[in-house]
Design an enzyme around this catalytic site. Structure first.
Site, PDB file in Angstrom:
ATOM      1  N   ASP A  37       0.862  -1.091  -0.154  1.00  0.00           N
ATOM      2  CA  ASP A  37      -0.058   0.042   0.078  1.00  0.00           C
ATOM      3  C   ASP A  37       0.885   1.039   0.162  1.00  0.00           C
ATOM      4  OD1 ASP A  37      -1.987   1.921   0.767  1.00  0.00           O
ATOM      5  OD2 ASP A  37      -3.167   0.185   1.063  1.00  0.00           O
ATOM      6  N   ASN A  90      -5.861  -4.940  -6.038  1.00  0.00           N
ATOM      7  CA  ASN A  90      -7.021  -4.266  -5.489  1.00  0.00           C
ATOM      8  C   ASN A  90      -6.871  -2.877  -5.446  1.00  0.00           C
ATOM      9  OD1 ASN A  90      -9.371  -4.276  -3.415  1.00  0.00           O
ATOM     10  ND2 ASN A  90      -7.723  -3.567  -2.301  1.00  0.00           N
ATOM     11  N   TYR A 155     -14.099   6.503 -14.073  1.00  0.00           N
ATOM     12  CA  TYR A 155     -14.324   5.185 -13.170  1.00  0.00           C
ATOM     13  C   TYR A 155     -14.633   4.115 -13.865  1.00  0.00           C
ATOM     14  CZ  TYR A 155     -14.947   2.585  -9.004  1.00  0.00           C
ATOM     15  OH  TYR A 155     -14.889   1.770  -7.913  1.00  0.00           O
ATOM     16  N   LYS A 159     -12.744   0.313 -14.624  1.00  0.00           N
ATOM     17  CA  LYS A 159     -13.208  -0.689 -14.166  1.00  0.00           C
ATOM     18  C   LYS A 159     -13.627  -1.817 -15.179  1.00  0.00           C
ATOM     19  CE  LYS A 159     -12.452  -0.015  -9.792  1.00  0.00           C
ATOM     20  NZ  LYS A 159     -11.282  -0.732  -9.210  1.00  0.00           N
ATOM     21  N   ILE A 188     -19.721  -1.353  -0.611  1.00  0.00           N
ATOM     22  CA  ILE A 188     -19.126  -2.073   0.630  1.00  0.00           C
ATOM     23  C   ILE A 188     -18.499  -0.936   1.444  1.00  0.00           C
ATOM     24  CG2 ILE A 188     -17.209  -3.298   1.155  1.00  0.00           C
ATOM     25  CD1 ILE A 188     -19.046  -4.564  -1.086  1.00  0.00           C
ATOM     26  N   THR A 190     -16.361   0.482   3.426  1.00  0.00           N
ATOM     27  CA  THR A 190     -14.870   0.606   3.411  1.00  0.00           C
ATOM     28  C   THR A 190     -14.905   2.020   3.964  1.00  0.00           C
ATOM     29  OG1 THR A 190     -15.007   1.429   1.368  1.00  0.00           O
ATOM     30  CG2 THR A 190     -14.544  -0.959   1.697  1.00  0.00           C
TER      31      THR A 190
END
Length: 251
Positions: A37, A90, A155, A159, A188, A190
């Site tokens: 990360d 990811n 976006y 994707k 989600i 997050t």
């Protein structure tokens, strides 16, 4: 889970959210994990959580827009654990919700560089090592925006592109024993979504109410699918975008 024990996994964007839970889940199943990360504090926290539970993990700061960083991530797996069996590509950023003609070229470039080209950089570094050792499994993070018109144009394009990479890689490298799939998360719970919820509580309540499951997804919902896709239990699943959205796109 069958085939995960004693393997080696790399997970990008593992400092929080979906990536963190995937790294933890890999470790729970007996894999050694390279936690990657740009967020050093978050990455260290993920490693600490895994080690506290008796697992094996190493953090490496990785910016997926930097090819040298990505190469170093894979090299860390080789140096620390002697191989590379699984990868969850990811790392990504969310969209701003703007319409196609309302953002400038630099915003387009940043979105594509991280969300799409970043996945390509990871694949480019991971695939040769998996070929060398006779195979592996890779899961890329797309989105419901990768199979629908959700999200802003840059976006959604990024994707959709992740799914295209996943499918082409499947065709290119099946004979080398590498399986590729993509997960397509819905909404989600997050840190990014939590921030959006704080900024617009009413909108998030409406979104949640529109999900047939009656709740937001959890990072664990995605992580369990990712690890399953890397296991022997999914050995005949190849090149698929797996939608995990609580029924959102079923409507």
């Amino acid at each position: 889970m069958n085939g995960i024990q004693d393997g080696v996994a790399v997970v990008t964007g593992a400092g929080s959210g979906i990536g963190r839970q995937t790294a933890i889940r890999f470790a729970e199943e007996g894999a050694s994990v390279v936690v990657a990360d740009v967020d050093e504090e978050g990455g260290d926290e993920t490693v600490g959580t895994i080690r506290d539970e008796g697992g094996e993990a190493t953090f490496v700061r990785t910016d997926v827009t930097d090819g040298d960083d990505v190469d170093a991530m894979v090299q860390t797996a080789l140096d620390e654990y002697g191989g590379l069996d699984f990868a969850h590509n990811n790392a990504g950023i969310a969209d701003e919700g703007t319409r196609l003609a309302e953002y400038d070229e630099s915003e387009w470039d940043r979105m594509i560089d991280i969300n799409l080209k970043g996945v390509w950089r990871c694949l480019k570094a991971e695939i040769p090592e998996m070929i060398e050792q006779g195979g592996g499994a890779i899961v890329n993070t797309s989105s419901v925006a990768g199979v629908s018109a959700n999200g802003s144009a840059h976006y959604a394009a990024s994707k959709h592109g992740v799914i295209g990479l996943t499918r082409r890689a499947t065709v290119d490298y099946a004979d080398d024993g590498i399986r590729f799939n993509a997960v397509c998360p819905g909404v989600i719970d997050t840190p990014m979504v939590q921030q959006a919820s704080e900024d617009n509580t009413e909108e998030m309540e409406q979104i949640t109410a529109s999900i047939p499951a009656g709740r937001l997804g959890t990072p664990e919902d995605i992580a369990s699918t990712v690890v399953w896709l890397c296991s022997d239990d999914s050995s005949y699943v190849m090149g698929q975008p797996i939608v995990i959205d609580g029924g959102l796109l079923a409507q």
